[in-house]
Design an enzyme around this catalytic site. Structure first.
Site, PDB file in Angstrom:
ATOM      1  N   ARG A 195      55.104  42.007  44.253  1.00 25.19           N
ATOM      2  CA  ARG A 195      56.556  41.612  43.369  1.00 25.19           C
ATOM      3  C   ARG A 195      56.398  40.126  42.968  1.00 25.19           C
ATOM      4  O   ARG A 195      57.271  39.885  42.282  1.00 25.19           O
ATOM      5  CB  ARG A 195      57.719  41.991  44.100  1.00 25.19           C
ATOM      6  CG  ARG A 195      57.583  43.702  44.200  1.00 25.19           C
ATOM      7  CD  ARG A 195      58.972  44.188  44.707  1.00 25.19           C
ATOM      8  NE  ARG A 195      60.214  43.112  44.604  1.00 25.19           N
ATOM      9  CZ  ARG A 195      61.501  43.284  44.813  1.00 25.19           C
ATOM     10  NH1 ARG A 195      61.851  44.505  45.214  1.00 25.19           N
ATOM     11  NH2 ARG A 195      62.109  42.381  44.810  1.00 25.19           N
ATOM     12  N   ASP A 196      55.615  39.544  43.602  1.00 27.99           N
ATOM     13  CA  ASP A 196      55.894  37.868  43.172  1.00 27.99           C
ATOM     14  C   ASP A 196      54.412  37.232  42.990  1.00 27.99           C
ATOM     15  O   ASP A 196      54.085  36.216  43.243  1.00 27.99           O
ATOM     16  CB  ASP A 196      56.512  37.127  44.358  1.00 27.99           C
ATOM     17  CG  ASP A 196      57.009  35.614  43.934  1.00 27.99           C
ATOM     18  OD1 ASP A 196      56.861  35.573  42.480  1.00 27.99           O
ATOM     19  OD2 ASP A 196      57.173  34.896  44.464  1.00 27.99           O
ATOM     20  N   LEU A 197      53.379  38.063  42.413  1.00 24.61           N
ATOM     21  CA  LEU A 197      51.988  37.576  42.400  1.00 24.61           C
ATOM     22  C   LEU A 197      51.925  36.736  41.049  1.00 24.61           C
ATOM     23  O   LEU A 197      52.222  37.090  40.071  1.00 24.61           O
ATOM     24  CB  LEU A 197      51.220  38.987  42.248  1.00 24.61           C
ATOM     25  CG  LEU A 197      49.665  38.415  42.239  1.00 24.61           C
ATOM     26  CD1 LEU A 197      49.216  38.112  43.606  1.00 24.61           C
ATOM     27  CD2 LEU A 197      48.777  39.924  41.942  1.00 24.61           C
TER      28      LEU A 197
END
Length: 126
Positions: free
Chosen positions: A95-97
């Site tokens: 979710r925060d790549l």
């Protein structure tokens, strides 16, 4: 750690998988993971290297074409995401790549910062 689907659960799942003997090529080792009364405490391996953001900037300044960088990094990045998705069932979704959460080191490429990662839920709207 109870391993619920909330924030920090990915660290707990990685820690349990590693304690049970699983080793991952693209994920730093979680050394310790526990909850205090109001927070999750995670101690993980420090991976010496550059963020993907730093690497791309450095190579661009050296005249390396973006396509050449992508051809080198994307296959390894895809392997890393596949490995993350295979850690548990249901899979962990980062979710925060972003380039700052990818470390390129002498020993390989590593995904970091699982603070907002969640476990996949069929039919979830977010």
């Amino acid at each position: 750690p109870d391993g619920d689907a909330g924030l920090g659960a990915a660290y707990e799942r990685l820690w349990r998988a590693q304690r049970s003997g699983r080793r991952f090529a693209h994920l730093p080792r979680v050394i310790e993971c526990y909850k205090t009364s109001d927070e999750l405490v995670v101690v993980s391996e420090f991976v010496e290297g550059e963020t993907l953001d730093e690497l791309v900037g450095r190579l661009a300044r050296e005249g390396v074409a973006p396509a050449a960088i992508a051809q080198r990094v994307f296959p390894i990045l895809c392997d890393a995401v596949s490995e993350l998705h295979g850690v548990t069932d249901p899979p962990i979704i980062h979710r925060d790549l972003k380039p700052r959460n990818v470390i390129v080191a002498d020993q390989g490429l590593f995904l970091i910062d699982f603070g907002i990662a969640r476990c996949y839920r069929e039919g979830a709207s977010s």
